[in-house]
Enzyme design. Structure first.
Site, PDB file in Angstrom:
ATOM      1  N   THR A   1     -37.860  -0.676  -3.216  1.00 50.26           N
ATOM      2  CA  THR A   1     -38.645  -1.797  -2.667  1.00 50.26           C
ATOM      3  C   THR A   1     -38.770  -1.738  -1.151  1.00 50.26           C
ATOM      4  O   THR A   1     -39.878  -1.740  -0.630  1.00 50.26           O
ATOM      5  CB  THR A   1     -38.122  -3.191  -3.054  1.00 50.26           C
ATOM      6  OG1 THR A   1     -38.228  -3.327  -4.468  1.00 50.26           O
ATOM      7  CG2 THR A   1     -38.956  -4.306  -2.412  1.00 50.26           C
TER       8      THR A   1
ATOM      9  N   TRP B   1     -31.164   0.837  -9.948  1.00 54.12           N
ATOM     10  CA  TRP B   1     -32.636   0.776  -9.966  1.00 54.12           C
ATOM     11  C   TRP B   1     -33.202   2.161 -10.289  1.00 54.12           C
ATOM     12  O   TRP B   1     -34.259   2.281 -10.865  1.00 54.12           O
ATOM     13  CB  TRP B   1     -33.147   0.377  -8.582  1.00 54.12           C
ATOM     14  CG  TRP B   1     -33.398  -1.057  -8.344  1.00 54.12           C
ATOM     15  CD1 TRP B   1     -34.631  -1.630  -8.121  1.00 54.12           C
ATOM     16  CD2 TRP B   1     -32.446  -2.129  -8.265  1.00 54.12           C
ATOM     17  NE1 TRP B   1     -34.461  -2.991  -7.914  1.00 54.12           N
ATOM     18  CE2 TRP B   1     -33.150  -3.314  -7.996  1.00 54.12           C
ATOM     19  CE3 TRP B   1     -31.060  -2.195  -8.402  1.00 54.12           C
ATOM     20  CZ2 TRP B   1     -32.519  -4.551  -7.863  1.00 54.12           C
ATOM     21  CZ3 TRP B   1     -30.426  -3.415  -8.267  1.00 54.12           C
ATOM     22  CH2 TRP B   1     -31.155  -4.575  -8.004  1.00 54.12           C
TER      23      TRP B   1
ATOM     24  N   ASN C   1     -32.763  -1.714 -13.685  1.00 54.33           N
ATOM     25  CA  ASN C   1     -33.469  -2.878 -13.184  1.00 54.33           C
ATOM     26  C   ASN C   1     -34.942  -2.936 -13.580  1.00 54.33           C
ATOM     27  O   ASN C   1     -35.713  -2.035 -13.239  1.00 54.33           O
ATOM     28  CB  ASN C   1     -33.378  -2.934 -11.657  1.00 54.33           C
ATOM     29  CG  ASN C   1     -34.068  -4.164 -11.113  1.00 54.33           C
ATOM     30  OD1 ASN C   1     -33.596  -5.279 -11.331  1.00 54.33           O
ATOM     31  ND2 ASN C   1     -35.201  -3.984 -10.449  1.00 54.33           N
ATOM     32  N   GLU C   2     -35.305  -4.005 -14.263  1.00 57.05           N
ATOM     33  CA  GLU C   2     -36.709  -4.308 -14.597  1.00 57.05           C
ATOM     34  C   GLU C   2     -37.420  -3.153 -15.302  1.00 57.05           C
ATOM     35  O   GLU C   2     -38.631  -2.993 -15.156  1.00 57.05           O
ATOM     36  CB  GLU C   2     -37.478  -4.739 -13.338  1.00 57.05           C
ATOM     37  CG  GLU C   2     -36.985  -6.080 -12.813  1.00 57.05           C
ATOM     38  CD  GLU C   2     -37.622  -6.507 -11.490  1.00 57.05           C
ATOM     39  OE1 GLU C   2     -38.508  -5.793 -11.007  1.00 57.05           O
ATOM     40  OE2 GLU C   2     -37.211  -7.549 -10.960  1.00 57.05           O
TER      41      GLU C   2
ATOM     42  N   GLU D   1     -32.115 -12.311 -11.011  1.00 59.12           N
ATOM     43  CA  GLU D   1     -32.847 -12.073  -9.760  1.00 59.12           C
ATOM     44  C   GLU D   1     -33.913 -13.145  -9.650  1.00 59.12           C
ATOM     45  O   GLU D   1     -34.698 -13.353 -10.582  1.00 59.12           O
ATOM     46  CB  GLU D   1     -33.464 -10.672  -9.718  1.00 59.12           C
ATOM     47  CG  GLU D   1     -34.024 -10.352  -8.343  1.00 59.12           C
ATOM     48  CD  GLU D   1     -34.701  -8.999  -8.238  1.00 59.12           C
ATOM     49  OE1 GLU D   1     -34.135  -7.996  -8.720  1.00 59.12           O
ATOM     50  OE2 GLU D   1     -35.803  -8.947  -7.679  1.00 59.12           O
TER      51      GLU D   1
ATOM     52  N   ARG E   1     -43.165 -16.154  -7.185  1.00 51.07           N
ATOM     53  CA  ARG E   1     -43.541 -15.998  -8.585  1.00 51.07           C
ATOM     54  C   ARG E   1     -42.531 -16.722  -9.442  1.00 51.07           C
ATOM     55  O   ARG E   1     -41.411 -16.925  -8.987  1.00 51.07           O
ATOM     56  CB  ARG E   1     -43.618 -14.518  -8.978  1.00 51.07           C
ATOM     57  CG  ARG E   1     -42.272 -13.792  -9.014  1.00 51.07           C
ATOM     58  CD  ARG E   1     -42.441 -12.344  -9.378  1.00 51.07           C
ATOM     59  NE  ARG E   1     -42.776 -11.541  -8.222  1.00 51.07           N
ATOM     60  CZ  ARG E   1     -41.871 -11.008  -7.400  1.00 51.07           C
ATOM     61  NH1 ARG E   1     -40.582 -11.236  -7.584  1.00 51.07           N
ATOM     62  NH2 ARG E   1     -42.220 -10.262  -6.390  1.00 51.07           N
TER      63      ARG E   1
END
Ligand SMILES: *[C@@H]1O[C@H](CO)[C@@H](O)[C@H](O)[C@H]1NC(C)=O
Ligand SMILES: *[C@@H]1O[C@H](CO)[C@@H](O)[C@H](O)[C@H]1NC(C)=O
Ligand SMILES: *[C@@H]1O[C@H](CO)[C@@H](O)[C@H](O)[C@H]1NC(C)=O
Ligand SMILES: *[C@@H]1O[C@H](CO)[C@@H](O)[C@H](O)[C@H]1NC(C)=O
Ligand SMILES: *[C@@H]1O[C@H](CO)[C@@H](O)[C@H](O)[C@H]1NC(C)=O
Length: 666
Positions: A91, A133, A179-180, A256, A378
């Site tokens: 990120t 990640w 992650n995600e 998160e 969001r």
């Protein structure tokens, strides 16, 4: 939620007014309690969000850490979650892996170890969580997927947990999956098995750091998977959950959340979700991405941290409103406390939660954040109305005999632009266990029996200032225990301090790019490596750096100016890039990918020899020197107009840098 519509009497300057609109909220433990509270946390990483923090001089660095972690001082966080570095862009930069290569192990890279120890020094009870990640390329055997060899991935993650204990005496309490990204049930079971086999039965698994579904459904269908997982962690849940998740009877966490610019609206977002994640979604922990905004602000999601510490060169940092909003909950509760069942929404908008330690202590947190003053990044926030209201609370059960409550208040005061955060008011005397609050819009109150709350403070830090216009680093003076040179923010690849013991010549201490294989990525990392530094506003400047290629066939390195982006868009970075290659050529390109060539030719450069590159950009013109002699000049650069300085390599290859210097125009 009991809402008795009793008229209550509010004493205003000695007059008693009957307010028909007032509601009474009963706080009672008689009928049993709600879920066990697991804490409020911050996330360092995902990625490189604490990068600049380590470069602050004392006492400022310790002050920032105190505002984050010190009990009864600032945010007093209960949870620290960190990235398990995977050598890839996650990120706002890359974080180094503890195993760059299959036969390599080093538990002293990066800054997350240090951060965990600093947090624990301040709060020995802090809960530690690790989550990957990305993974080094060897974990995926070259494929961009970590589950084809699940035993390798599990061993890699478990090594990190073992290393935390062995080298830093850190007990990691929770670990996540990927992650995600997709999860794989077989991998989760194998991770559980590998943890147990290494006597890490106490380390709990969070899955899957993504959506509530489908992991909740998988847990309901697969008892073995359900035994392996302790917590369902969802990201940005918008304060709600799904019935399948509740049905699993697992702990539900917003593992998160937040990710919102940390101005007052960001503080409002945080106030609303800290309460409503439990009220609406039964979530018992909420973790902010990110912990502290310690990365160049022009990288993605600038200032989306609980506070801002993005100027190690000046020492300036800003204690933003989310720090004090956090304190409203964290200073008056602990993980292991229990929510009452009597929590809910206020009749004119807003919410209240109540928690107890089971020994008679009670903490009530109330928020009346309006829609427009509490929007998070969001998900989209459905419309709702909040208006000023009187709220009467009636304490029952174990709390009926409480005579006094401490009162802490934050008022955002959006209209007057003069907010006041985390102010201690006169304690409230209770009559027959009841009290009434006159709540305005955009307020947060804590009412509590806990008397240890404190608003910590230090003298103002130094004023904000731009990155110095003259900057040099020969990488000889190091900043233990860190492996990275100050203020270089790796965007692809990992740039580490290196010592060449073979020959004491002038380049013993260097900075080396060490990632030699494309990682199992989380973002679409560039094919070149790059580390940025400096002031994003720089236009006209000279960058000089000694470079050393270690790849005979494919070697290539660059220095660059006006580098216009990083993070997940690094692949499309533009700027002025001056490359030399091991095949004896040079290039000047307008982009990192090397698609727009501004100049090229012979340079005589080769691997295993040091060369000095110098790049000057002035207005629309750029020129370059090699070893002090002009190599090319007057290349026309129309855009970008400004950006960071950078160094990097042509591919995932070893290369070294030394005597980096920038002189920017005054
Ligand atoms: C840590 O937890 C223990 C047990 O709950 C408690 O007694 C102690 O005060 C806590 N320490 C801090 C610094 O919060
Ligand atoms: C509340 O907690 C404190 C410690 O923070 C403790 O001394 C006290 O006995 C507890 N109970 C009540 C009713 O205050
Ligand atoms: C909020 O209040 C306005 C004005 O009274 C009303 O028109 C609107 O429908 C309300 N919105 C919601 C979500 O209740
Ligand atoms: C270390 O220095 C020696 C002597 O200059 C050189 O031959 C060698 O290539 C260097 N190795 C690395 C990895 O820099
Ligand atoms: C950079 O140089 C150009 C050409 O000399 C000049 O027009 C521009 O103002 C300079 N920019 C800054 C920020 O000094």
């Amino acid at each position: 939620m009991e809402h008795g519509a009793l008229p209550v009497f509010v004493s205003v300057l000695g007059l008693s007014l009957a307010l028909c609109s007032s509601q009474t909220y009963v706080l009672d433990d008689k009928a049993g309690l709600g879920r066990v509270f697991d804490g409020v946390g911050g996330l360092s990483g995902g990625g490189a969000t604490s990068r600049l923090l380590v470069n602050y001089a004392e006492p400022y660095r310790s002050q920032i850490l105190d505002y984050l972690f010190k009990p009864n001082f600032g945010a007093s966080l209960h949870i620290l979650k960190v990235e398990i570095g995977g050598d890839a862009q996650t990120t706002d930069g890359t974080e180094p892996s503890h195993m760059h290569y299959e036969n390599d192990e080093n538990y002293f890279r990066g800054y997350e170890w240090w951060l965990m120890k600093e947090a624990k020094k301040r709060n020995p009870n802090i809960t530690l969580i690790g989550l990957p990640w990305a993974f080094p390329g060897w974990v995926g055997h070259g494929k961009n997927w970590p589950y084809d060899f699940p035993d390798i991935t599990a061993a890699y993650v478990v090594n990190w947990i073992l290393g935390a204990k062995q080298y830093h005496d850190l007990d990691i309490q929770y670990v996540g999956i990927w992650n995600e990204r997709n999860y794989d049930s077989k991998y989760i079971k194998l991770l559980r098995y590998t943890l147990d086999k290494n006597s890490l039965e106490g380390v709990r698994i969070i899955a899957s750091d993504n959506l509530w579904e489908p992991i909740a459904v998988s847990l309901l269908l697969d008892p073995e998977l359900s035994r392996a997982v302790d917590v369902i962690g969802a990201h940005y849940p918008g304060t709600t959950t799904v019935k399948e998740a509740v049905k699993t009877q697992k702990k539900l966490w917003s593992s998160e959340d937040y990710s919102t610019f940390n101005n007052e609206v960001g503080g409002g977002c945080w106030a609303r979700i800290l309460n409503q994640n439990y009220v609406n979604g039964l979530m018992t922990a909420t973790i902010s991405w990110n912990l502290v905004a310690s990365y160049y602000e022009q990288l993605p999601f600038g200032r989306d941290g609980l506070m801002t510490a993005e100027e190690p060169w000046s020492g300036n940092y800003v204690v933003e409103s989310p720090i004090w909003i956090t304190a409203h909950t964290t200073q008056f509760t602990q993980p292991g406390w229990t929510y009452l069942q009597t929590v809910g929404h206020l009749s004119q908008g807003g919410s209240y939660v109540a928690l107890t330690d089971g020994k008679g202590n009670l903490t009530v947190v109330i928020e009346t954040m309006t829609h427009d003053h509490s929007v998070c990044i969001r998900p989209p926030l459905p419309a709702f109305n909040v208006t000023a209201q009187n709220a009467a609370f009636l304490l029952k059960g174990s709390f009926a005999s409480i005579k006094e409550l401490q009162v802490w208040r934050s008022q955002f005061n959006f209209k007057s632009k003069k907010p006041s955060f985390y102010e201690k008011l006169t304690p409230l005397k209770l009559l027959d266990g009841s009290f009434t609050l006159n709540l305005a819009e955009d307020e947060v109150y804590t009412l509590t029996t806990v008397t240890t709350g404190c608003k910590g403070s230090y003298a103002d830090p130094p004023a904000s200032a731009p990155f110095p216009k003259v900057y040099k680093d020969n990488f000889d003076v190091r900043n233990p225990p860190f492996t990275e040179a100050p203020d270089f923010a790796d965007q692809t690849g990992v740039f580490e301090y290196y010592i060449n013991m073979t020959d004491p010549g002038p380049h013993v201490f260097t900075l080396r790019q060490v990632v030699t294989q494309r990682p199992v990525t989380w973002a679409s990392d560039a094919d070149q490596t790059i580390s940025v530094i400096g002031d994003y506003q720089w236009q006209n400047l000279t960058i000089t750096c000694d470079v050393f290629m270690e790849s005979v066939k494919t070697g290539g390195v660059f220095i660059a100016a006006r580098v216009d982006r990083g993070g997940e868009s690094t692949r499309g970075t533009k700027g002025v890039f001056f490359w030399v290659f091991a095949d004896g050529t040079y290039k000047v390109t307008n982009d990192l990918a090397g698609q727009t060539v501004l100049a090229e030719g012979q340079s005589g450069t080769r691997a295993y020899g040091w060369h000095t590159l110098s790049l000057t950009v002035n207005g629309q013109y750029a020129s370059g020197l090699l070893n002090g002699y002009p190599l090319w000049k007057n290349a026309v650069v129309l855009t970008p107009k400004n950006g960071w300085a950078a160094i990097g390599t042509h591919s995932f290859e070893l290369a070294q840098f030394d005597n980096f210097a920038v002189v920017a125009d005054k």
